[in-house]
Enzyme design. Structure first.
Site, PDB file in Angstrom:
ATOM      1  N   HIS A  19      32.687  67.001 -17.748  1.00 30.70           N
ATOM      2  CA  HIS A  19      32.329  67.036 -16.321  1.00 30.70           C
ATOM      3  C   HIS A  19      30.844  67.373 -16.155  1.00 30.70           C
ATOM      4  O   HIS A  19      30.155  66.778 -15.325  1.00 30.70           O
ATOM      5  CB  HIS A  19      33.127  68.119 -15.583  1.00 30.70           C
ATOM      6  CG  HIS A  19      34.602  67.867 -15.472  1.00 30.70           C
ATOM      7  ND1 HIS A  19      35.542  68.754 -15.902  1.00 30.70           N
ATOM      8  CD2 HIS A  19      35.289  66.826 -14.933  1.00 30.70           C
ATOM      9  CE1 HIS A  19      36.757  68.292 -15.645  1.00 30.70           C
ATOM     10  NE2 HIS A  19      36.626  67.112 -15.067  1.00 30.70           N
ATOM     11  N   LYS A  43      51.884  70.876  -2.584  1.00 29.30           N
ATOM     12  CA  LYS A  43      52.298  71.033  -3.981  1.00 29.30           C
ATOM     13  C   LYS A  43      51.202  71.707  -4.790  1.00 29.30           C
ATOM     14  O   LYS A  43      50.469  71.044  -5.536  1.00 29.30           O
ATOM     15  CB  LYS A  43      52.582  69.648  -4.590  1.00 29.30           C
ATOM     16  CG  LYS A  43      54.020  69.212  -4.469  1.00 29.30           C
ATOM     17  CD  LYS A  43      54.320  68.066  -5.404  1.00 29.30           C
ATOM     18  CE  LYS A  43      54.018  66.734  -4.760  1.00 29.30           C
ATOM     19  NZ  LYS A  43      53.909  65.606  -5.654  1.00 29.30           N
ATOM     20  N   SER A 132      40.468  68.133 -19.259  1.00 29.48           N
ATOM     21  CA  SER A 132      40.954  69.477 -18.925  1.00 29.48           C
ATOM     22  C   SER A 132      42.371  69.667 -19.470  1.00 29.48           C
ATOM     23  O   SER A 132      42.704  70.724 -19.996  1.00 29.48           O
ATOM     24  CB  SER A 132      40.968  69.676 -17.409  1.00 29.48           C
ATOM     25  OG  SER A 132      39.687  69.475 -16.867  1.00 29.48           O
TER      26      SER A 132
HETATM   27  P1  ADP Z   1      41.337  63.931 -12.160  1.00 27.50           P
HETATM   28  O1  ADP Z   1      42.382  64.857 -11.676  1.00 27.50           O
HETATM   29  O2  ADP Z   1      40.922  62.881 -11.176  1.00 27.50           O
HETATM   30  O3  ADP Z   1      41.584  63.386 -13.539  1.00 27.50           O
HETATM   31  P2  ADP Z   1      39.348  65.508 -13.430  1.00 27.50           P
HETATM   32  O4  ADP Z   1      38.910  66.878 -13.019  1.00 27.50           O
HETATM   33  O5  ADP Z   1      40.126  65.396 -14.686  1.00 27.50           O
HETATM   34  O6  ADP Z   1      40.088  64.864 -12.219  1.00 27.50           O
HETATM   35  O7  ADP Z   1      38.082  64.566 -13.548  1.00 27.50           O
HETATM   36  C1  ADP Z   1      37.256  64.269 -12.470  1.00 27.50           C
HETATM   37  C2  ADP Z   1      36.361  63.098 -12.833  1.00 27.50           C
HETATM   38  O8  ADP Z   1      35.620  63.422 -13.994  1.00 27.50           O
HETATM   39  C3  ADP Z   1      37.123  61.816 -13.154  1.00 27.50           C
HETATM   40  O9  ADP Z   1      36.334  60.728 -12.694  1.00 27.50           O
HETATM   41  C4  ADP Z   1      37.181  61.808 -14.657  1.00 27.50           C
HETATM   42  O10 ADP Z   1      37.254  60.485 -15.151  1.00 27.50           O
HETATM   43  C5  ADP Z   1      35.829  62.436 -14.986  1.00 27.50           C
HETATM   44  N1  ADP Z   1      35.845  63.061 -16.304  1.00 27.50           N
HETATM   45  C6  ADP Z   1      36.589  64.100 -16.717  1.00 27.50           C
HETATM   46  N2  ADP Z   1      36.339  64.401 -18.012  1.00 27.50           N
HETATM   47  C7  ADP Z   1      35.390  63.512 -18.430  1.00 27.50           C
HETATM   48  C8  ADP Z   1      34.718  63.263 -19.688  1.00 27.50           C
HETATM   49  N3  ADP Z   1      35.010  63.977 -20.765  1.00 27.50           N
HETATM   50  N4  ADP Z   1      33.833  62.259 -19.742  1.00 27.50           N
HETATM   51  C9  ADP Z   1      33.577  61.501 -18.638  1.00 27.50           C
HETATM   52  N5  ADP Z   1      34.172  61.663 -17.439  1.00 27.50           N
HETATM   53  C10 ADP Z   1      35.072  62.655 -17.334  1.00 27.50           C
END
Ligand code: ADP
Length: 163
Positions: A19, A43, A132
């Site tokens: 992120h 939820k 995550s």
């Molecule tokens: P979601 O619940 O939409 O998956 P996340 O918090 O997991 O939300 O991720 C938010 C955004 O960050 C999404 O666009 C996801 O693709 C991007 N993202 C998360 N981890 C990475 C990573 N390691 N590399 C690139 N983009 C990431």
């Protein structure tokens, strides 16, 4: 709508180095990014509460000063972006697996709000497999996740596990 003001939505449960890599890249293009924790009032879910996620985001993005803020929203992302006057949505792309879902979401958001543009960024290949969900899973089984999250997040995860 201000194109130089972006919303980066996600669960951020918790924020990872992936992120933060996307955030850093976004700040080379836009002036301000609002990290927005998406939640569902009906939820509640996740390891960290929404307020904990916001606090962690604020802590690990201190170095960016007033270029970054942490917030939360529920409901439609495009409504939230409009309220913030943000003309850009930031999303990160990892493997092909992200593509299908992101594609659908972006086209729907464009339909709902043609004046808000979604910008996709690719993280460094070092973060290609960081999520995550995986961080939480590995950590819950005692694995070392220090390469994938900031030190502060590792500390907060350790505290959760102790409880
Ligand atoms: P979601 O619940 O939409 O998956 P996340 O918090 O997991 O939300 O991720 C938010 C955004 O960050 C999404 O666009 C996801 O693709 C991007 N993202 C998360 N981890 C990475 C990573 N390691 N590399 C690139 N983009 C990431």
């Amino acid at each position: 709508m201000n194109g130089s003001l972006a919303v980066y939505p996600g669960s951020f449960d918790p924020v990872t180095n992936g992120h933060l890599d996307i955030l850093r890249r976004a700040l080379t293009v836009v002036d301000h990014v609002v990290l927005a924790v998406a939640y569902n009032q009906e939820k509640p879910s996740g390891l960290f509460s929404v307020q904990e996620r916001i606090d962690i985001l604020a802590q690990v993005t201190e170095e960016f000063g007033d270029k970054v803020t942490a917030d939360s929203f529920h409901g439609l992302l495009v409504d939230y972006a409009r309220r913030k006057n943000a003309g850009t949505i930031i999303r990160g792309l990892r493997a092909v697996a992200d593509f299908e879902y992101e594609f659908q979401m972006t086209l729907m958001n464009r339909h709902l709000a043609p004046d808000v543009e979604t910008m996709f960024l690719m993280a460094d290949e070092a973060h290609f497999y960081t999520s995550s969900r995986l961080v939480k899973e590995v950590h819950s089984f005692g694995g070392d996740i220090s390469a994938f999250v900031p030190d502060y997040v590792a500390k907060r995860l350790a505290e959760k596990l102790d409880k």
